[in-house]
Write an enzyme that holds these catalytic residues in place. Structure first.
Site, PDB file in Angstrom:
ATOM      1  N   GLU A  64       0.823  -1.206   0.000  1.00  8.80           N
ATOM      2  CA  GLU A  64       0.000   0.000   0.000  1.00  8.80           C
ATOM      3  C   GLU A  64       0.861   1.263   0.000  1.00  8.80           C
ATOM      4  OE1 GLU A  64      -2.238  -3.427   1.555  1.00  8.80           O
ATOM      5  OE2 GLU A  64      -0.295  -2.535   2.075  1.00  8.80           O
ATOM      6  N   PRO A 273      12.959 -12.446  -0.018  1.00  8.74           N
ATOM      7  CA  PRO A 273      11.774 -12.778   0.789  1.00  8.74           C
ATOM      8  C   PRO A 273      10.946 -11.531   1.105  1.00  8.74           C
ATOM      9  CG  PRO A 273      13.720 -13.890   1.633  1.00  8.74           C
ATOM     10  CD  PRO A 273      14.198 -12.905   0.610  1.00  8.74           C
ATOM     11  N   ARG A 274       9.650 -11.693   1.184  1.00 10.25           N
ATOM     12  CA  ARG A 274       8.760 -10.561   1.454  1.00 10.25           C
ATOM     13  C   ARG A 274       9.096  -9.894   2.777  1.00 10.25           C
ATOM     14  NH1 ARG A 274       5.636  -6.954  -1.274  1.00 10.25           N
ATOM     15  NH2 ARG A 274       3.899  -6.216   0.008  1.00 10.25           N
ATOM     16  N   GLU A 319      14.930  -1.923  -2.042  1.00  6.70           N
ATOM     17  CA  GLU A 319      15.708  -2.052  -3.273  1.00  6.70           C
ATOM     18  C   GLU A 319      15.051  -2.967  -4.299  1.00  6.70           C
ATOM     19  OE1 GLU A 319      20.310  -1.569  -2.297  1.00  6.70           O
ATOM     20  OE2 GLU A 319      19.446  -3.256  -1.195  1.00  6.70           O
ATOM     21  N   ASN A 343       2.450  -7.193  -6.014  1.00  7.24           N
ATOM     22  CA  ASN A 343       2.306  -6.292  -7.147  1.00  7.24           C
ATOM     23  C   ASN A 343       3.206  -6.686  -8.324  1.00  7.24           C
ATOM     24  OD1 ASN A 343       1.742  -4.194  -8.841  1.00  7.24           O
ATOM     25  ND2 ASN A 343       2.610  -2.610  -7.564  1.00  7.24           N
ATOM     26  N   LEU A 345       3.018  -5.536 -11.246  1.00  6.42           N
ATOM     27  CA  LEU A 345       3.281  -4.391 -12.113  1.00  6.42           C
ATOM     28  C   LEU A 345       4.654  -3.780 -11.870  1.00  6.42           C
ATOM     29  CD1 LEU A 345      -0.138  -2.509 -12.143  1.00  6.42           C
ATOM     30  CD2 LEU A 345       0.857  -3.884 -13.973  1.00  6.42           C
TER      31      LEU A 345
END
Length: 429
Positions: A64, A273-274, A319, A343, A345
């Site tokens: 977000e 990793p997220r 990054e 995301n 995109l």
């Protein structure tokens, strides 16, 4: 209703507050994080907001926050006299927010208890609150409405999974939605759904998806070579970046990587990793498989470049787009396990071909558009990921065409920021 909600939150606090204390202690943020969530700010923070007009933007986490960047830039440009405050719930979102030049003050979002919210609003005194995506915080919205502060929901989205639950709770949700002054929804369907949940139709606008308005500083060939050297990337190897991965996906991605390298592909994997705090168990898992791993945070200590078959494990934040810009191929995680995707995109933004799994319910429209444009590939499991990688590794022209198709998709769907600003402007000026 609000009293009952407070009681439920208080009961939850017995678990949540020790969790935040423990997590904050591990990350060295025990005082600041928990104090801000309870509405206790430093003298410096209070001095920043004192006597200023304030625009408060809330973005719950990393995704977000990144989506809100085009909006934040425009707000800063159009309302230079306002202090721009950005709040987050997660520590990772907060870290990303602190690096945004447009933001004047970063805060942790308060616990949604009525007396905490009242304390926070009394101190910050925002002129408007802008909530990114469908974050419904009953006490915060109620407190802002009672104080006469306009509340605007932007980039609103109601997923297929959440909509039935919202409909069941319509009698509870409708009074909260009635206190929101404007809804900027991503699609016509999202607009219809928010009305079905109880929003007033005259307050709902379809403004598009802010993610299509993302921008990035272009990386030219000279900068790319400099970065390849700085990250110790192997010369001549195809660079595969697997971004925003979750538990269960690293095993799949690295198994495919090992198969491809064993088959003779000159390939190098950058694994992101997220959540950076997961890098330690991921590194241990990779070491157990005999894979040589280098951490992003320790690159300055490394003298020689990596070799195909080794892995750069990214344990830092902020990054992702840089690594995507260096990639030849991108896989976006949260999609081979039932998380809902991230995301995709961002890969198209830097003209890269993107592969993702079938669990994309949080990005259903975007993933469909990418597939229809030929800018992305969807896979269901390890074997399909291996097949997709083999196809793309053997066809550089296709990789280039996919990247360009994704960039074209972004260009054709841009404009959500302008439409959203038009709605905000009516309530702020």
């Amino acid at each position: 209703m609000y009293l009952l909600y407070d009681l439920v939150l208080l009961a939850s606090a017995a678990v949540l507050i020790p969790y935040y204390l423990f997590r904050g202690w591990r990350q060295g943020k025990v005082r600041r994080g928990i104090r801000e969530r309870l509405g206790f700010y430093t003298a410096g923070q209070l001095a920043q907001v004192a006597g200023r007009k304030v625009l408060w933007v809330h973005a719950v986490s990393v995704g977000e926050t990144r989506a809100a960047v085009p909006l934040l830039k425009r707000l800063k440009s159009l309302y230079p006299e306002h202090l721009l405050v950005l709040s987050n719930v997660t520590e990772t979102g907060h870290q990303i927010a602190r690096d945004l030049r447009e933001v004047d003050l970063c805060l942790f979002f308060p616990f949604d208890l009525s007396w905490v919210v009242q304390r926070v609003l009394r101190q910050v005194r925002p002129d408007a609150v802008i909530i990114v995506e469908t974050e419904i915080w009953p006490n915060f919205i109620h407190g802002a409405s009672r104080a006469g502060i306009p509340v605007i929901l932007v980039n609103g989205r109601i997923s297929d999974r959440s909509f039935p639950r919202y409909r069941l709770a319509r009698k509870l949700i409708a009074p909260i939605l009635d206190q929101i002054d404007a809804f900027c929804m991503q699609t016509e369907l999202d607009g219809e759904r928010i009305v079905a949940m109880g929003a007033r139709s005259e307050r709902v606008s379809v403004t598009g998806n802010l993610k299509f308005d993302m921008q990035v500083h272009p990386v030219d060939s000279a900068e790319r070579e400099r970065l390849r050297g700085a990250f110790r990337l192997p010369e001549g190897a195809v660079i595969w970046v697997a971004g925003s991965t979750h538990a269960g996906e690293e095993e799949i991605v690295t198994a495919v990587y090992r198969d491809l390298v064993a088959a003779g592909e000159s390939l190098f994997l950058i694994l992101v990793p997220r959540h950076p705090e997961r890098c330690r168990p991921v590194r241990e898992m990779l070491a157990g498989q005999g894979i040589d791993v280098g951490l992003r945070s320790a690159l300055e200590e490394r003298q020689s470049p990596f070799s195909p078959g080794e892995i750069l494990l990214v344990d830092t934040l902020g990054e992702m787009l840089t690594f995507y810009a260096l990639a030849d191929l991108v896989f976006v995680g949260g999609s081979l396990v039932p998380v809902g995707g991230h995301n995709v995109l961002e890969a198209s933004l830097v003209e890269k071909p993107v592969v993702f799994g079938s669990y994309m319910h949080n990005f259903k429209e975007i993933s469909s558009l990418l597939l229809n444009e030929g800018a992305g590939l969807m896979v269901n499991d390890r074997l399909e990921l291996l097949g997709a990688m083999r196809q793309l590794l053997g066809d550089a022209a296709r990789r280039t065409a996919m990247g360009r198709s994704g960039a074209g998709l972004l260009e054709r769907n841009a404009g959500a920021t302008d439409k959203t600003i038009a709605v905000i402007d009516r309530l702020v000026r």
